[in-house]
Write an enzyme that holds these catalytic residues in place. Structure first.
Site, PDB file in Angstrom:
ATOM      1  N   GLY A  10       0.938  -1.617   0.346  1.00 59.30           N
ATOM      2  CA  GLY A  10       0.226  -0.652  -0.085  1.00 59.30           C
ATOM      3  C   GLY A  10       0.997   1.422  -0.026  1.00 59.30           C
ATOM      4  O   GLY A  10       0.347   2.283   0.615  1.00 59.30           O
ATOM      5  N   ARG A  13       1.159   5.526  -2.053  1.00 54.98           N
ATOM      6  CA  ARG A  13       0.412   6.734  -1.333  1.00 54.98           C
ATOM      7  C   ARG A  13       0.187   6.926   0.118  1.00 54.98           C
ATOM      8  O   ARG A  13       0.364   5.812   0.184  1.00 54.98           O
ATOM      9  CB  ARG A  13      -0.469   7.423  -1.647  1.00 54.98           C
ATOM     10  N   TYR A 151     -13.504  -3.098  10.915  1.00 57.29           N
ATOM     11  CA  TYR A 151     -11.993  -2.363  10.322  1.00 57.29           C
ATOM     12  C   TYR A 151     -11.849  -2.689  12.244  1.00 57.29           C
ATOM     13  O   TYR A 151     -10.208  -3.217  11.899  1.00 57.29           O
ATOM     14  CB  TYR A 151     -12.210  -0.639   9.906  1.00 57.29           C
ATOM     15  N   LYS A 155      -8.344  -5.010  12.860  1.00 60.87           N
ATOM     16  CA  LYS A 155      -6.535  -3.994  13.431  1.00 60.87           C
ATOM     17  C   LYS A 155      -6.543  -4.375  14.916  1.00 60.87           C
ATOM     18  O   LYS A 155      -5.148  -4.752  15.600  1.00 60.87           O
ATOM     19  CB  LYS A 155      -7.495  -3.130  13.535  1.00 60.87           C
TER      20      LYS A 155
END
Ligand code: NAP
Length: 250
Positions: A10, A13, A151, A155
């Site tokens: 990833g 950016r 998410y 995480k």
């Protein structure tokens, strides 16, 4: 310090780009992995400008065959990868009652599946070298965050994954740590502001008011923490989760 080959996922950016550039500045060659190979060009150019080698690799980290091919290409072109930063991530936020199975699964596949596949594909180079550094990007959302059941679960899962790999790989000179960022200014936080319909500046101001150091985080703040974990002098630090959030978290 010994120059190594690093992979950052990833890294076209945002945080990943900041991390990849910093590892280049630290003296490592860097494979810049992202979904679209062409989008990696800017990060690659910035690393090459510092005199290090860099390679753009297009790969979906949740795709087993793509990961195997990407890691093999990195090893052939740059050499054995012994630093891995599992940073690629996506958001599919929604309240539980509106969250689709597809949105749950996408987030699990990219964050957890991606970190698993990338770590499995690179560990053999690390164990052979008797040196390795794996850094996983968790989040303060691991502690719970409205609208992020998928998410936050992923995480939090990455924290357990980190500790388990630290136990399994420690004897081979491989450390595994996680960084849990708070609010970092990137396209991802911009997308969150857009989703809730608040101008970014207003969104940022409201969050910064509750950050003890009274500023938003930047990709360089996370890159600095990655640099510490990736350093060969950090070999006695493993299985840790470092919150990089401008203050303590609950
Ligand atoms: P970002 O600006 O959205 O960048 C994420 C990058 O990952 C993008 O280039 C994206 O490519 C790429 N990517 C997405 N899915 C991928 C896949 N399946 N395979 C390969 N690459 C993929 O996000 P960011 O803010 O820099 O976040 C980086 C990491 O930090 C993420 O894991 C995120 O969860 C974590 N984090 C961020 C914050 C924050 O405040 N920004 C806070 C805590 C944790 P496309 O552009 O093509 O989609």
């Amino acid at each position: 310090m010994t120059s190594r080959v690093a992979i950052v996922t990833g890294a076209a950016r945002g945080i990943g780009a900041g991390v990849a550039k910093r590892l280049g500045e630290d003296g490592h060659d860097v494979a810049v992995v992202d979904l679209d190979e062409a989008s990696c060009a800017e990060t690659v150019a910035a690393i090459e400008a510092t005199g290090r080698r860099a390679l753009a690799v297009g790969a979906d980290v949740s795709d087993e065959a793509a990961v195997e091919a990407a890691v093999a290409r990195v090893a052939e072109t740059l050499g054995a990868p012994t630093i891995l930063v599992n940073n690629a991530g996506v958001l599919r936020d929604n309240l539980l009652f509106k969250m689709s199975m597809a949105d749950w699964q996408t987030v699990m596949n990219v964050h957890l599946g991606g970190a698993f596949l990338m770590s499995r594909a690179t560990q053999r180079f690390m164990t052979e070298a008797n040196f390795g550094r794996i850094v996983n990007l968790s989040s303060t959302s691991a502690l719970g965050n409205r609208g992020q059941a998928n998410y936050s679960a992923a995480k939090a899962g990455l924290q357990g994954f980190t500790k388990t790999l630290a136990i399994e790989l420690g004897r081979f000179g491989v450390t595994v740590n996680a960084i849990a960022p708070g609010f970092i200014v990137t396209a991802m936080t911009q997308a969150t502001a857009d989703r809730i319909g608040v101008p970014f500046e207003q969104f940022e101001r409201a969050i910064v008011n509750n950050i003890p150091v009274q500023r938003a985080g930047q990709p360089e703040d996370i890159a600095n923490a990655v640099s510490f974990f990736a350093d060969e002098r950090s070999g006695f630090v493993s299985g840790q989760v470092l919150y990089v959030a401008g203050g303590p978290t609950n």
